[in-house]
Scaffold this motif. Structure first.
Motif, short mmCIF file in Angstrom:
data_model
loop_
_atom_site.label_atom_id
_atom_site.label_comp_id
_atom_site.label_asym_id
_atom_site.label_seq_id
_atom_site.Cartn_x
_atom_site.Cartn_y
_atom_site.Cartn_z
N LEU A 135 -5.89 -0.90 58.86
CA LEU A 135 -5.39 -0.87 57.19
C LEU A 135 -4.26 -1.38 57.30
CD1 LEU A 135 -5.06 1.37 55.36
CD2 LEU A 135 -2.91 2.06 56.21
N THR A 136 -4.04 -2.46 56.47
CA THR A 136 -3.61 -3.58 56.22
C THR A 136 -2.19 -3.64 55.14
OG1 THR A 136 -5.13 -4.65 54.20
CG2 THR A 136 -5.54 -5.34 56.71
N LYS A 137 -2.79 -2.68 54.27
CA LYS A 137 -0.96 -2.14 52.57
C LYS A 137 -1.94 -0.98 53.42
CE LYS A 137 -0.94 -3.25 48.27
NZ LYS A 137 -1.28 -4.40 46.85
N LEU A 138 -0.23 -0.41 53.16
CA LEU A 138 0.27 0.74 52.86
C LEU A 138 1.42 1.09 52.51
CD1 LEU A 138 -0.18 3.63 54.10
CD2 LEU A 138 1.30 3.44 56.26
N GLN A 139 1.22 1.92 51.16
CA GLN A 139 2.47 2.40 49.76
C GLN A 139 2.71 4.20 50.58
OE1 GLN A 139 -0.14 0.09 46.21
NE2 GLN A 139 1.51 1.58 45.61
N LEU A 140 3.66 4.25 50.55
CA LEU A 140 4.68 5.02 50.79
C LEU A 140 6.00 5.30 50.02
CD1 LEU A 140 4.23 5.57 55.03
CD2 LEU A 140 3.10 6.85 53.09
N ASP A 141 5.78 4.98 49.21
CA ASP A 141 7.19 4.97 47.82
C ASP A 141 6.66 5.72 47.50
OD1 ASP A 141 5.37 3.11 45.15
OD2 ASP A 141 4.66 2.80 46.67
N ASN A 142 8.18 5.87 46.73
CA ASN A 142 8.58 7.52 46.08
C ASN A 142 8.38 8.62 46.99
OD1 ASN A 142 9.34 6.32 42.98
ND2 ASN A 142 7.53 4.96 43.79
N ASN A 143 8.82 9.01 47.52
CA ASN A 143 8.50 9.75 48.06
C ASN A 143 9.53 9.93 48.72
OD1 ASN A 143 5.67 10.63 48.14
ND2 ASN A 143 5.41 8.88 49.27
N ILE A 144 9.57 11.36 50.16
CA ILE A 144 11.35 11.41 50.14
C ILE A 144 11.97 11.56 51.53
CG2 ILE A 144 11.74 13.66 48.40
CD1 ILE A 144 10.95 15.99 49.51
N SER A 152 -2.42 -3.76 62.11
CA SER A 152 -2.91 -4.50 61.60
C SER A 152 -2.40 -4.84 60.13
CB SER A 152 -4.72 -4.24 61.38
OG SER A 152 -5.29 -4.37 62.46
N LEU A 153 -1.26 -3.84 60.21
CA LEU A 153 -0.29 -3.58 58.24
C LEU A 153 0.27 -4.98 58.46
CD1 LEU A 153 -0.59 -1.22 57.02
CD2 LEU A 153 1.89 -0.90 58.06
N VAL A 154 -0.17 -5.79 57.42
CA VAL A 154 0.40 -6.83 56.79
C VAL A 154 1.59 -6.49 55.53
CG1 VAL A 154 0.36 -8.90 55.64
CG2 VAL A 154 -1.55 -7.98 57.27
N TRP A 155 1.41 -5.29 54.70
CA TRP A 155 2.50 -5.55 54.11
C TRP A 155 2.47 -3.64 54.03
CZ3 TRP A 155 2.37 -2.22 49.52
CH2 TRP A 155 2.82 -2.34 48.29
N LEU A 156 4.18 -3.19 53.64
CA LEU A 156 4.55 -1.74 53.94
C LEU A 156 5.67 -2.24 53.32
CD1 LEU A 156 4.34 1.04 55.18
CD2 LEU A 156 6.35 -0.21 56.89
N ASP A 157 4.75 -0.58 51.71
CA ASP A 157 6.21 -0.45 51.09
C ASP A 157 6.60 1.10 51.20
OD1 ASP A 157 7.60 -0.30 48.68
OD2 ASP A 157 6.41 -0.11 47.01
N LEU A 158 8.07 1.12 51.76
CA LEU A 158 8.59 2.51 51.80
C LEU A 158 9.75 2.63 50.04
CD1 LEU A 158 8.50 2.36 55.62
CD2 LEU A 158 7.83 4.32 53.91
N SER A 159 9.41 2.31 49.18
CA SER A 159 10.74 2.10 48.77
C SER A 159 11.18 3.64 47.56
CB SER A 159 10.72 1.20 47.35
OG SER A 159 9.56 1.21 47.04
N PHE A 160 12.21 3.57 47.55
CA PHE A 160 12.10 4.99 46.18
C PHE A 160 11.49 6.06 47.51
CE2 PHE A 160 11.74 1.74 43.14
CZ PHE A 160 12.62 1.88 42.61
N ASN A 161 12.88 6.10 48.74
CA ASN A 161 13.00 7.00 49.76
C ASN A 161 14.30 7.75 50.01
OD1 ASN A 161 10.38 8.28 50.66
ND2 ASN A 161 9.82 5.70 50.59
N ASN A 162 14.99 8.19 51.79
CA ASN A 162 16.00 8.65 51.92
C ASN A 162 15.96 8.08 52.97
OD1 ASN A 162 16.37 10.41 49.16
ND2 ASN A 162 14.97 11.94 49.92
N ILE A 163 15.42 6.89 53.36
CA ILE A 163 15.78 6.40 54.80
C ILE A 163 16.65 6.03 55.13
CG2 ILE A 163 14.71 4.64 56.17
CD1 ILE A 163 11.69 4.62 54.74
N GLU A 164 17.86 6.43 56.26
CA GLU A 164 18.93 5.72 56.28
C GLU A 164 19.16 5.07 57.20
OE1 GLU A 164 21.61 9.29 57.72
OE2 GLU A 164 20.70 10.52 55.55
N LYS A 165 18.42 4.92 58.16
CA LYS A 165 17.77 4.08 59.60
C LYS A 165 16.44 3.14 59.45
CE LYS A 165 18.44 3.49 64.38
NZ LYS A 165 18.96 4.63 66.22
N ILE A 166 16.45 2.17 60.17
CA ILE A 166 15.99 0.64 59.79
C ILE A 166 14.39 1.08 62.08
CG2 ILE A 166 14.59 -0.90 59.90
CD1 ILE A 166 16.18 -2.11 58.33
#
Length: 527
Positions: free
Chosen positions: A67-76, A88-102
């Motif tokens: 996997l090189t691109k993974l979208q997990l945006d707009n979840n909870i 192998s991931l190059v692109w990761l979208d975790l926007s619009f979630n409830n994440i408090e810590k990287i």
């Protein structure tokens, strides 16, 4: 800041969700039907979208190694986890979630584009390993400390940064601070950092940046030195001779030896100890150098084995591919002939002929696989014999050196005992002129007490020598056992997979004939 989901139950990434997403996002039309029939392996998927699915927990992604691109945006999603296998991931979208810590991103060393936009993050942290990062979007979070941006100086490829919507953006010098401390940045908050801004930043923060660069250089130097030491230690551990390149063994023998500490006060013992130390260090150094030399010979032997193994497999695959290509030409010809055949008797004969050709291909591929199995079995046996002989010779050398260490300790013990007994006699005759601490003088109340003290020290030293030898022998034998177990297991797995491929292909081409016949039968019957 994140979306509310009051009417939908939270979900977890599972097999059913993944299968559905792959089918929906995979190829469409005829290619899609074929993919659906044959199945799409998770480790072949390169892009995956799992947005707007009310996902609370990330799971079941360990098979997506390509996997090189993974979208997990707009979840909870509340916690970043379950991504370690996505190397192998190059692109990761975790926007619009409830994440408090990287967190949970340290294995994604190839990541270039990361979006954590619109979460609940207050600190930029835990992404030290993402040195390929070029784009970071972390706007609409709770980041309030402007100095936290200094963390991003380590990312030399970072060109685009979005922090818009964080409390720190209200700082008076926000833009020029970032332009000063991140000089390679091109875009900040969707705007190009112009030359005027850079000049203002340089003018305001010039001396602070010079001091920062100096401190960073010192820190980097310390890190490089530490890394070098760690790498050297790891090499020594791989050779099973760590801490044998010096006086470590000698010091460990005396580290918790209370009796030896007391006896060191006796006249002549410091000289005796220095001689013992020098000789023991010399033996340890011999062992260390032999271990490193044997490590590289062992390393080369392993490399040679895997090279021969791969060459054998590749050569066999080439021959199998040639058989398969020749068969495919025949298969296409037979299919065309069947399409044009109107006589059922002749069609049956043609089908029988093609089935025979399939059987011949199957037998040919199986024969090649059996030949490869025999060839690899010989290669593995030769390697196991060679590496076992190599290790046996090394262990014989090791045991010889440790035997010399024990002889040295025995000699030291005898000399120490002579000094202790002579000291006891001098004390008994009141001829002892040297001052001794009270705790040392207490050893010389009688011969048994002083003899027991010397013997206890001797036993402790021999135990340390024996333990170090046992550790070396046990670890190198365990390494060999694990290596051979892995090699045999991998070969068994390869063989089973190959046989399965041959069987599946033979079944597939036969099924294609049956499908073809079922479609052609009404035409033959004149319908």
């Amino acid at each position: 800041m994140s979306r509310l989901h009051d009417t939908i139950e939270p979900s977890v990434v599972n097999e059913e969700m993944l299968q559905k997403a792959i089918v929906e996002q995979g190829p469409q039309g005829p290619a899609g039907r074929i993919a659906k029939e044959e199945g799409i392996e998770f480790d072949e998927v390169t892009q995956l979208r799992l947005e707007f699915l009310n996902i609370l927990k990330i799971d079941h992604l360990w098979q997506f190694t390509a996997l090189t691109k993974l979208q997990l945006d707009n979840n909870i999603i509340e916690k970043i986890e379950g991504l370690d296998s996505l190397v192998s991931l190059v692109w990761l979208d975790l926007s619009f979630n409830n994440i408090e810590k990287i967190e949970g991103l340290d294995k994604l060393v190839n990541l270039q584009d990361l979006s954590l936009f619109n979460n609940r993050i207050s600190v930029i942290e835990n992404i030290e390993t993402l040195l390929s990062l070029q784009i970071l979007s972390i706007g609409n979070n709770f980041i309030s400390e402007l100095d936290n941006v200094l963390y991003l100086r380590r990312f030399k490829d970072l060109r685009t940064l979005n922090l818009a919507g964080n409390p720190l953006c209200k700082e008076e010098n926000y833009t020029i601070f970032i332009a000063a401390y991140l000089p390679d940045l091109v875009y900040l908050d969707y705007r190009l950092l112009d030359e005027k801004t850079r000049e203002a930043a340089f003018a305001k923060y010039q001396y602070a940046i010079e001091e920062k660069k100096h401190n960073e250089a010192q820190e980097q130097k310390a890190k490089d030195e530490k890394k070098k030491i760690e790498e050297e230690l790891q090499l020594h551990k791989d050779a099973f001779v760590e801490y044998l390149n010096g006086s470590y063994l000698f010091e460990s023998m005396f580290a918790d030896d209370a009796e030896a500490t007391k006896l060191a006060h006796l006249p002549g013992v410091p000289t005796l100890l220095e001689s013992f130390k020098n000789q023991l260090v010399n033996l340890c150094t011999q062992l260390f150098e032999a271990g490193l030399a044997q490590h590289w010979r062992r390393h080369n032997e392993v490399d040679t084995f895997f090279s021969c193994y791969r060459e054998a497999v590749i050569d066999n695959q080439d021959r199998a591919a040639k058989l398969g290509a020749e068969f495919e030409i025949v298969r296409r010809q037979r299919v065309n002939e069947m399409h044009q055949m109107a006589d059922s008797v002749m069609l049956d004969a043609l089908v029988d002929q093609h089935n025979e050709e399939i059987s011949q291909l199957y037998e040919g591929l199986m024969t090649l696989e059996l030949q490869l199995v025999d060839q690899l079995e010989d290669i593995i046996k030769d390697f196991e014999r060679n590496i076992s002989d190599m290790i046996a010779a090394f262990l014989e050398h090791v045991q010889g050196i440790f035997a010399q260490c024990r002889d040295l300790e025995n000699h030291h013990h005898e000399k120490l005992l002579e000094i202790a007994v002579a000291t006891l006699e001098r004390i008994a005759k009141n001829e002892m002129e040297e001052d001794m601490p009270d705790e040392v003088r207490m050893l010389f109340v009688d011969k048994d007490t002083v003899t027991n003290a010397v013997s206890a020290s001797h036993d402790n030293h021999l135990l340390k020598i024996d333990n170090r030898e046992d550790a070396l022998v046990t670890r190198i034998n365990a390494w060999l056992s694990a290596l051979m177990k892995t090699i045999h297991a991998n070969e068994g797995s390869r063989n089973r997979k190959r046989i399965s491929e041959i069987l599946n292909y033979a079944d597939y081409v036969r099924e294609q004939i049956e499908i073809l016949l079922s479609n052609e039968q009404p035409l033959i019957n004149g319908q």
